[in-house]
Design a protein around this motif. Sequence first.
Motif, PDB file in Angstrom:
ATOM      1  N   LEU A   1       0.946  -1.315  -0.280  1.00  0.00           N
ATOM      2  CA  LEU A   1       0.039  -0.482   0.150  1.00  0.00           C
ATOM      3  C   LEU A   1       1.163   1.584  -0.032  1.00  0.00           C
ATOM      4  O   LEU A   1       0.557   2.693  -0.630  1.00  0.00           O
ATOM      5  CB  LEU A   1      -1.274  -0.431   1.573  1.00  0.00           C
ATOM      6  N   ASP A   2       2.365   1.317   0.474  1.00  0.00           N
ATOM      7  CA  ASP A   2       3.076   2.538   0.520  1.00  0.00           C
ATOM      8  C   ASP A   2       3.686   2.874  -1.621  1.00  0.00           C
ATOM      9  O   ASP A   2       3.386   3.568  -1.238  1.00  0.00           O
ATOM     10  CB  ASP A   2       3.845   2.036   1.706  1.00  0.00           C
ATOM     11  N   GLY A   3       3.325   2.254  -1.927  1.00  0.00           N
ATOM     12  CA  GLY A   3       3.207   2.446  -3.189  1.00  0.00           C
ATOM     13  C   GLY A   3       2.111   2.731  -3.826  1.00  0.00           C
ATOM     14  O   GLY A   3       2.712   3.435  -5.258  1.00  0.00           O
ATOM     15  N   PHE A   4       1.179   3.557  -3.082  1.00  0.00           N
ATOM     16  CA  PHE A   4      -0.045   3.888  -3.614  1.00  0.00           C
ATOM     17  C   PHE A   4      -0.108   5.104  -2.188  1.00  0.00           C
ATOM     18  O   PHE A   4      -0.607   6.140  -3.319  1.00  0.00           O
ATOM     19  CB  PHE A   4      -1.475   3.067  -3.526  1.00  0.00           C
ATOM     20  N   VAL A   5      -0.397   5.470  -1.272  1.00  0.00           N
ATOM     21  CA  VAL A   5      -1.120   5.851  -0.664  1.00  0.00           C
ATOM     22  C   VAL A   5      -0.597   7.253  -0.542  1.00  0.00           C
ATOM     23  O   VAL A   5      -0.713   8.099  -0.143  1.00  0.00           O
ATOM     24  CB  VAL A   5      -1.277   5.478   0.647  1.00  0.00           C
ATOM     25  N   TRP A   6       1.005   7.367  -0.912  1.00  0.00           N
ATOM     26  CA  TRP A   6       1.895   8.387  -0.323  1.00  0.00           C
ATOM     27  C   TRP A   6       2.256   9.153  -1.906  1.00  0.00           C
ATOM     28  O   TRP A   6       2.950  10.769  -2.019  1.00  0.00           O
ATOM     29  CB  TRP A   6       2.957   8.516  -0.182  1.00  0.00           C
ATOM     30  N   ARG A   7       1.197   8.654  -3.032  1.00  0.00           N
ATOM     31  CA  ARG A   7       2.226   9.027  -4.918  1.00  0.00           C
ATOM     32  C   ARG A   7       1.250   9.987  -5.196  1.00  0.00           C
ATOM     33  O   ARG A   7      -0.205   9.992  -4.615  1.00  0.00           O
ATOM     34  CB  ARG A   7       2.192   7.914  -5.386  1.00  0.00           C
TER      35      ARG A   7
END
Length: 327
Positions: A305-311
């Motif tokens: 999920l970190d690959g989605f939620v901060w971009r």
Amino acid sequence: MVALFIGARAGVLYGDSPDWAWLPAVLLIDVAHVWATSFRVYLDPAERKRRPWLYTLVPVIGFALGVALYSQGELVFWRALAYVAVFHFVRQQYGWVALYRAKAGERDAAGKWIDTLAIYAATLYPLIYWHSHLPRKFWWFLANDFSGTPSIISTIAEPIYWAVMAVYLLKSAHGWLVKREGNPGKDIVVVTTAVCWYVGIVAFNSDYAFTVTNVVIHGVPYLALTYWYGRARLAQSGGAFRVFASGPAAFLVMLWAVAYIEEMFWDRGVWQDRSWLFGSPWDVSSLKLLLVPLLALPQITHYVLDGFVWRRKNNPDFALVPSESRA
């Protein structure tokens, strides 16, 4: 670096991490920061409604894949998880560089290439060295979770590494001294990443040195970022976000409590090496096929999920940097 000095004074710099180092580094930082993702996703009602399929399928598929991998052998599971974790750790450092480039309004293509090469060199060369010098006295999750590579790869990569870092330093010096347009946030990220990864993996060969240089610069900034996000979302989200109302203490205590519970299950059911902290071991060896992937699920979900939620491109209504800084 202070932790390395403490380790040297305590006589553990070249050995395994003692419990007094493991407790803050692994339990209170590494395990806790994984659970901080819940405030970005699962404890935010608006965010849950925005992408329900993503936030449901990632843990479901992650658990299914975990069981499938563990059924092929313990080492297969941990090796796969180790490489996913490495990807996550490397990409997070790149994300900080991208954040500070956006904050400073840097849009030049050449500068972006140099910055990108520098942060990837700072993380990938130590990993290449590690793979080319196995076995080491430390590992990512457990012994032999990395596959070895020929030493010639490390030999070739070393001069490239130093050349890339030198170019970055020259570019940064030119920005500060000539253009008067330095970027302190980006420089701090690149330099501290290079120093910590090189010292912890290449210069030293110990579990203690690797642990304190690896998890602190990864976990602490993420905790700070999530706390900042929680404070910004406090008025809109309410509920669990009320822990942010009175400062970071309640936020950290909540994460530490959950981290302790998770690690208790790990220790009593799997590792069984800290009964003084978590209690006597459980005989659940017949359940490990399900237990281990289930306990690893929070970190698997965090990695994905970190690959989605901060971009920015995945979150059009959310920005870490004000739009005027990116203009």
